[in-house]
Design a protein around this motif. Structure first.
Motif, short mmCIF file in Angstrom:
data_model
loop_
_atom_site.label_atom_id
_atom_site.label_comp_id
_atom_site.label_asym_id
_atom_site.label_seq_id
_atom_site.Cartn_x
_atom_site.Cartn_y
_atom_site.Cartn_z
N ARG A 59 0.85 -1.19 0.00
CA ARG A 59 0.00 0.00 0.00
C ARG A 59 0.89 1.24 0.00
N LEU A 60 0.42 2.25 -0.71
CA LEU A 60 1.07 3.56 -0.70
C LEU A 60 0.16 4.49 0.09
N LYS A 61 0.64 4.92 1.24
CA LYS A 61 -0.15 5.82 2.08
C LYS A 61 0.50 7.20 2.00
N THR A 62 -0.28 8.18 1.58
CA THR A 62 0.19 9.55 1.43
C THR A 62 -0.65 10.45 2.33
N THR A 63 0.02 11.23 3.15
CA THR A 63 -0.67 12.16 4.05
C THR A 63 -0.17 13.57 3.77
N TYR A 64 -1.11 14.48 3.60
CA TYR A 64 -0.80 15.88 3.35
C TYR A 64 -1.23 16.66 4.59
N ASP A 65 -0.29 17.38 5.21
CA ASP A 65 -0.64 18.18 6.38
C ASP A 65 0.20 19.45 6.41
N ALA A 66 0.17 20.18 7.51
CA ALA A 66 0.87 21.47 7.60
C ALA A 66 2.38 21.33 7.45
N GLU A 67 2.94 20.19 7.81
CA GLU A 67 4.38 19.99 7.69
C GLU A 67 4.79 19.76 6.24
N GLY A 68 3.98 18.97 5.52
CA GLY A 68 4.32 18.64 4.14
C GLY A 68 3.60 17.39 3.70
N ILE A 69 4.27 16.63 2.85
CA ILE A 69 3.70 15.41 2.29
C ILE A 69 4.47 14.22 2.86
N HIS A 70 3.75 13.36 3.55
CA HIS A 70 4.33 12.18 4.19
C HIS A 70 4.03 10.96 3.32
N ILE A 71 5.07 10.20 2.99
CA ILE A 71 4.94 9.01 2.16
C ILE A 71 5.31 7.80 3.01
N HIS A 72 4.45 6.80 2.98
CA HIS A 72 4.73 5.54 3.66
C HIS A 72 4.35 4.41 2.70
N PHE A 73 5.34 3.60 2.32
CA PHE A 73 5.11 2.47 1.42
C PHE A 73 5.06 1.20 2.27
N ASP A 86 10.57 23.24 1.42
CA ASP A 86 11.67 22.71 0.61
C ASP A 86 11.30 22.56 -0.86
N MET A 87 10.03 22.85 -1.19
CA MET A 87 9.56 22.68 -2.57
C MET A 87 9.70 23.98 -3.35
N GLU A 88 10.26 23.83 -4.54
CA GLU A 88 10.33 24.96 -5.45
C GLU A 88 9.04 25.04 -6.27
N GLU A 89 8.52 23.86 -6.62
CA GLU A 89 7.33 23.79 -7.44
C GLU A 89 6.58 22.50 -7.12
N LYS A 125 9.16 19.49 -7.47
CA LYS A 125 10.52 19.87 -7.80
C LYS A 125 11.05 20.56 -6.54
N MET A 126 12.03 19.92 -5.94
CA MET A 126 12.57 20.43 -4.69
C MET A 126 13.61 21.53 -4.98
N LYS A 127 13.87 22.35 -3.99
CA LYS A 127 14.85 23.42 -4.15
C LYS A 127 16.24 22.89 -4.43
N THR A 128 16.49 21.63 -4.06
CA THR A 128 17.77 20.99 -4.34
C THR A 128 17.89 20.54 -5.80
#
Length: 159
Positions: A59-73, A86-89, A125-128
């Motif tokens: 399962r791919l569990k994705t959580t979007y909250d105030a901190e950011g996007i959490h991915i758990h596979f 940390d996101m540019e775009e 697209k991250m700032k890095t």
């Protein structure tokens, strides 16, 4: 809306149909010509069964909250957090399986992809300079999250 959670899997009507068909054919082949003990001894049947069980368990569990996007596979020990600052775009887009060579945790010509099905995802697209594509089945909810957390200048949508 400032929180959204999505859970996806590899399970679809097609994977269920293929699993039933292949396991049924393997079972019939051995039961028609012998006994149940022949089926129990057939390594191919058990390997195929384990592969399908694994596909159904991932399962791919994705959580979007105030901190950011959490991915758990799940069941893999794979946890990532992509922080908003940390996101540019970040934008929704369609992708092709050919871009990354399939679904799953994949590397392609356009960076990392974490997907389980479909052809729509959230492109980061991250700032890095690192690029990450996160698959989604609910583009409307993800777009609302982007609207909430990111300014108009930092996003675009081509879905």
């Amino acid at each position: 809306m400032n929180y959204f959670e999505e859970s996806q899997s590899f399970v679809s009507k097609w994977t269920i149909a293929i699993a039933i068909l292949l396991l049924g054919l393997l079972s019939y082949r051995f039961l028609a010509g012998g006994t149940i003990s022949m089926l129990a001894e057939n390594v191919g049947f058990w390997i195929m069964l384990l592969i399908f069980i694994a596909l159904f368990a991932v399962r791919l569990k994705t959580t979007y909250d105030a901190e950011g996007i959490h991915i758990h596979f799940i069941p893999f020990v794979f946890n990532r957090v992509y922080k908003w600052e940390d996101m540019e775009e970040a934008y929704l887009r369609k992708y092709s399986l050919m871009d990354y060579g399939g679904w799953g945790y994949r590397f392609g010509s356009d960076g990392l992809a974490i997907t389980t099905s479909g052809n729509k995802g959230l492109q980061l697209k991250m700032k890095t300079g690192k690029k990450v594509l996160i698959g989604t089945q609910d583009t409307d909810a993800v777009q609302r999250i982007l609207d909430y957390y990111l300014s108009q200048e930092r996003r675009k949508s081509d879905v």
